[in-house]
Design a protein around this motif. Structure first.
Motif, mmCIF file in Angstrom:
data_model
loop_
_atom_site.group_PDB
_atom_site.id
_atom_site.type_symbol
_atom_site.label_atom_id
_atom_site.label_comp_id
_atom_site.label_asym_id
_atom_site.label_seq_id
_atom_site.Cartn_x
_atom_site.Cartn_y
_atom_site.Cartn_z
ATOM 1 N N ARG A 17 -21.492 20.204 -17.428
ATOM 2 C CA ARG A 17 -22.076 19.212 -16.508
ATOM 3 C C ARG A 17 -23.579 19.070 -16.743
ATOM 4 N NH1 ARG A 17 -21.293 20.328 -10.729
ATOM 5 N NH2 ARG A 17 -22.478 22.139 -11.333
ATOM 6 N N VAL A 18 -24.248 20.195 -16.965
ATOM 7 C CA VAL A 18 -25.689 20.150 -17.223
ATOM 8 C C VAL A 18 -25.950 19.512 -18.584
ATOM 9 C CG1 VAL A 18 -27.809 21.507 -17.416
ATOM 10 C CG2 VAL A 18 -26.068 22.168 -15.745
ATOM 11 N N ALA A 19 -25.072 19.768 -19.545
ATOM 12 C CA ALA A 19 -25.204 19.141 -20.861
ATOM 13 C C ALA A 19 -25.053 17.623 -20.760
ATOM 14 C CB ALA A 19 -24.185 19.719 -21.840
ATOM 15 N N VAL A 20 -24.121 17.156 -19.928
ATOM 16 C CA VAL A 20 -23.971 15.712 -19.700
ATOM 17 C C VAL A 20 -25.265 15.156 -19.125
ATOM 18 C CG1 VAL A 20 -22.816 13.975 -18.260
ATOM 19 C CG2 VAL A 20 -21.458 15.685 -19.467
ATOM 20 N N ALA A 21 -25.819 15.825 -18.120
ATOM 21 C CA ALA A 21 -27.075 15.376 -17.508
ATOM 22 C C ALA A 21 -28.197 15.342 -18.545
ATOM 23 C CB ALA A 21 -27.447 16.286 -16.343
ATOM 24 N N THR A 73 -24.000 18.040 -27.293
ATOM 25 C CA THR A 73 -22.697 17.393 -27.452
ATOM 26 C C THR A 73 -21.585 18.412 -27.670
ATOM 27 O OG1 THR A 73 -23.147 16.989 -29.802
ATOM 28 C CG2 THR A 73 -23.620 15.188 -28.260
ATOM 29 N N LYS A 74 -21.897 19.544 -28.283
ATOM 30 C CA LYS A 74 -20.873 20.580 -28.458
ATOM 31 C C LYS A 74 -20.413 21.097 -27.103
ATOM 32 C CE LYS A 74 -19.536 24.801 -30.781
ATOM 33 N NZ LYS A 74 -18.266 24.690 -30.133
ATOM 34 N N ALA A 75 -21.342 21.317 -26.192
ATOM 35 C CA ALA A 75 -20.975 21.790 -24.850
ATOM 36 C C ALA A 75 -20.106 20.758 -24.129
ATOM 37 C CB ALA A 75 -22.229 22.093 -24.034
ATOM 38 N N ILE A 76 -20.416 19.487 -24.347
ATOM 39 C CA ILE A 76 -19.631 18.417 -23.718
ATOM 40 C C ILE A 76 -18.234 18.369 -24.340
ATOM 41 C CG2 ILE A 76 -19.447 15.919 -23.403
ATOM 42 C CD1 ILE A 76 -22.590 15.930 -23.324
ATOM 43 N N VAL A 87 -15.574 7.221 -21.118
ATOM 44 C CA VAL A 87 -16.351 6.991 -19.891
ATOM 45 C C VAL A 87 -17.751 7.579 -20.014
ATOM 46 C CG1 VAL A 87 -14.360 6.741 -18.356
ATOM 47 C CG2 VAL A 87 -15.369 8.997 -18.702
ATOM 48 N N TYR A 88 -17.900 8.636 -20.793
ATOM 49 C CA TYR A 88 -19.233 9.212 -21.006
ATOM 50 C C TYR A 88 -20.068 8.321 -21.922
ATOM 51 C CZ TYR A 88 -17.664 13.148 -18.373
ATOM 52 O OH TYR A 88 -17.191 13.924 -17.347
ATOM 53 N N LEU A 89 -19.426 7.707 -22.900
ATOM 54 C CA LEU A 89 -20.150 6.723 -23.717
ATOM 55 C C LEU A 89 -20.611 5.553 -22.851
ATOM 56 C CD1 LEU A 89 -18.171 6.390 -27.086
ATOM 57 C CD2 LEU A 89 -20.458 7.332 -26.736
ATOM 58 N N GLN A 90 -19.757 5.119 -21.945
ATOM 59 C CA GLN A 90 -20.143 4.040 -21.040
ATOM 60 C C GLN A 90 -21.336 4.454 -20.185
ATOM 61 O OE1 GLN A 90 -16.473 3.189 -18.993
ATOM 62 N NE2 GLN A 90 -15.769 1.802 -20.594
ATOM 63 N N ASP A 91 -21.333 5.686 -19.703
ATOM 64 C CA ASP A 91 -22.465 6.166 -18.909
ATOM 65 C C ASP A 91 -23.750 6.191 -19.735
ATOM 66 O OD1 ASP A 91 -20.968 6.437 -16.598
ATOM 67 O OD2 ASP A 91 -20.656 8.598 -16.840
ATOM 68 N N LEU A 92 -23.658 6.618 -20.983
ATOM 69 C CA LEU A 92 -24.840 6.597 -21.850
ATOM 70 C C LEU A 92 -25.354 5.170 -22.021
ATOM 71 C CD1 LEU A 92 -23.714 9.184 -24.538
ATOM 72 C CD2 LEU A 92 -25.686 9.432 -23.011
ATOM 73 N N TRP A 93 -24.443 4.216 -22.215
ATOM 74 C CA TRP A 93 -24.849 2.815 -22.353
ATOM 75 C C TRP A 93 -25.446 2.281 -21.046
ATOM 76 C CZ3 TRP A 93 -26.352 0.413 -26.334
ATOM 77 C CH2 TRP A 93 -25.807 0.690 -27.581
ATOM 78 N N ARG A 94 -24.952 2.737 -19.898
ATOM 79 C CA ARG A 94 -25.537 2.316 -18.617
ATOM 80 C C ARG A 94 -27.012 2.704 -18.560
ATOM 81 N NH1 ARG A 94 -20.273 3.880 -16.889
ATOM 82 N NH2 ARG A 94 -19.199 2.034 -16.116
ATOM 83 N N VAL A 95 -27.325 3.889 -19.066
ATOM 84 C CA VAL A 95 -28.720 4.343 -19.080
ATOM 85 C C VAL A 95 -29.535 3.513 -20.068
ATOM 86 C CG1 VAL A 95 -30.256 6.292 -19.563
ATOM 87 C CG2 VAL A 95 -28.109 6.671 -18.334
ATOM 88 N N LEU A 117 -19.935 13.171 -30.468
ATOM 89 C CA LEU A 117 -18.889 13.326 -29.454
ATOM 90 C C LEU A 117 -17.496 13.081 -30.031
ATOM 91 C CD1 LEU A 117 -20.632 11.594 -26.424
ATOM 92 C CD2 LEU A 117 -20.066 14.032 -26.639
ATOM 93 N N GLY A 118 -17.427 12.827 -31.346
ATOM 94 C CA GLY A 118 -16.139 12.618 -31.999
ATOM 95 C C GLY A 118 -15.582 11.225 -31.804
ATOM 96 N N MET A 119 -16.456 10.287 -31.478
ATOM 97 C CA MET A 119 -16.051 8.905 -31.233
ATOM 98 C C MET A 119 -16.547 8.022 -32.384
ATOM 99 S SD MET A 119 -14.582 9.355 -28.268
ATOM 100 C CE MET A 119 -14.385 7.779 -27.499
ATOM 101 N N ALA A 120 -15.876 6.926 -32.605
ATOM 102 C CA ALA A 120 -16.233 5.995 -33.675
ATOM 103 C C ALA A 120 -17.261 4.979 -33.186
ATOM 104 C CB ALA A 120 -14.982 5.265 -34.164
ATOM 105 N N ASP A 121 -17.938 4.341 -34.123
ATOM 106 C CA ASP A 121 -18.896 3.288 -33.776
ATOM 107 C C ASP A 121 -18.228 2.185 -32.960
ATOM 108 O OD1 ASP A 121 -21.039 4.536 -34.978
ATOM 109 O OD2 ASP A 121 -20.921 3.374 -36.831
ATOM 110 N N ARG A 122 -16.987 1.863 -33.294
ATOM 111 C CA ARG A 122 -16.290 0.803 -32.558
ATOM 112 C C ARG A 122 -16.029 1.219 -31.110
ATOM 113 N NH1 ARG A 122 -12.628 2.982 -35.924
ATOM 114 N NH2 ARG A 122 -10.756 3.859 -35.007
ATOM 115 N N ASP A 123 -15.829 2.531 -30.860
ATOM 116 C CA ASP A 123 -15.671 3.016 -29.490
ATOM 117 C C ASP A 123 -16.967 2.804 -28.712
ATOM 118 O OD1 ASP A 123 -13.024 3.979 -29.904
ATOM 119 O OD2 ASP A 123 -13.837 5.830 -30.779
ATOM 120 N N SER A 124 -18.084 3.100 -29.362
ATOM 121 C CA SER A 124 -19.382 2.899 -28.727
ATOM 122 C C SER A 124 -19.615 1.417 -28.442
ATOM 123 C CB SER A 124 -20.503 3.449 -29.613
ATOM 124 O OG SER A 124 -21.752 3.299 -28.987
ATOM 125 N N ALA A 125 -19.245 0.554 -29.372
ATOM 126 C CA ALA A 125 -19.400 -0.888 -29.174
ATOM 127 C C ALA A 125 -18.532 -1.357 -28.004
ATOM 128 C CB ALA A 125 -19.033 -1.647 -30.446
#
Length: 136
Positions: A17-21, A73-76, A87-95, A117-125
């Motif tokens: 949780r602290v790593a996410v923050a 990101t390893k802790a996450i 949903v965490y990628l979405q939160d990063l984009w919200r910021v 985070l093991g996600m693809a560029d298309r996931d981030s998009a």
């Protein structure tokens, strides 16, 4: 015995949780500004997700002391299943989008964070597009 003398000390793994923050704070600081709008979005995300008002201060402290983004990101990744990371990628984009200014440092950070985070560029998009659609 001698081998123990020359080994690097084990890094303490941060709480997920602290790593996410901390990762949310890091993306906010990527462009050299830590704007009030970004802080408000981070506070909202952390309260909605965890209900803990102290996480923002803990995340700010960890972000300053964590040497690299890999550590965060390893802790996450250790605590959040792959299928739940969108949903965490979405939160990063919200910021990133909170201050209504997006620059190449933030885009670069998002590519790195998504990959770590093991996600693809298309996931981030897709995550960015979903956040932009929410904002209307």
């Amino acid at each position: 015995m001698i081998g123990k003398l020359f080994r690097k000390p084990e890094a303490v793994k941060p709480d997920g949780r602290v790593a996410v923050a901390a990762l949310l704070v890091r993306v906010a600081r990527t462009d050299g500004e830590y704007a009030a709008a970004e802080i408000a979005v981070i506070r909202d995300i952390l309260m909605r997700r965890y209900g803990d008002p102290g996480l923002l201060a803990q995340g700010e402290a960890l972000e300053q002391s964590a040497g690299d983004t890999v550590h965060l990101t390893k802790a996450i990744k250790d605590e959040i299943a792959h299928e739940d990371r969108m949903v965490y990628l979405q939160d990063l984009w919200r910021v990133v989008l909170a201050d209504e200014a997006r620059d190449f440092e933030e885009d670069g950070f998002m590519r790195l964070a998504s990959n770590l985070l093991g996600m693809a560029d298309r996931d981030s998009a897709r995550a960015r597009q979903a956040v932009q659609a929410e904002a209307g």
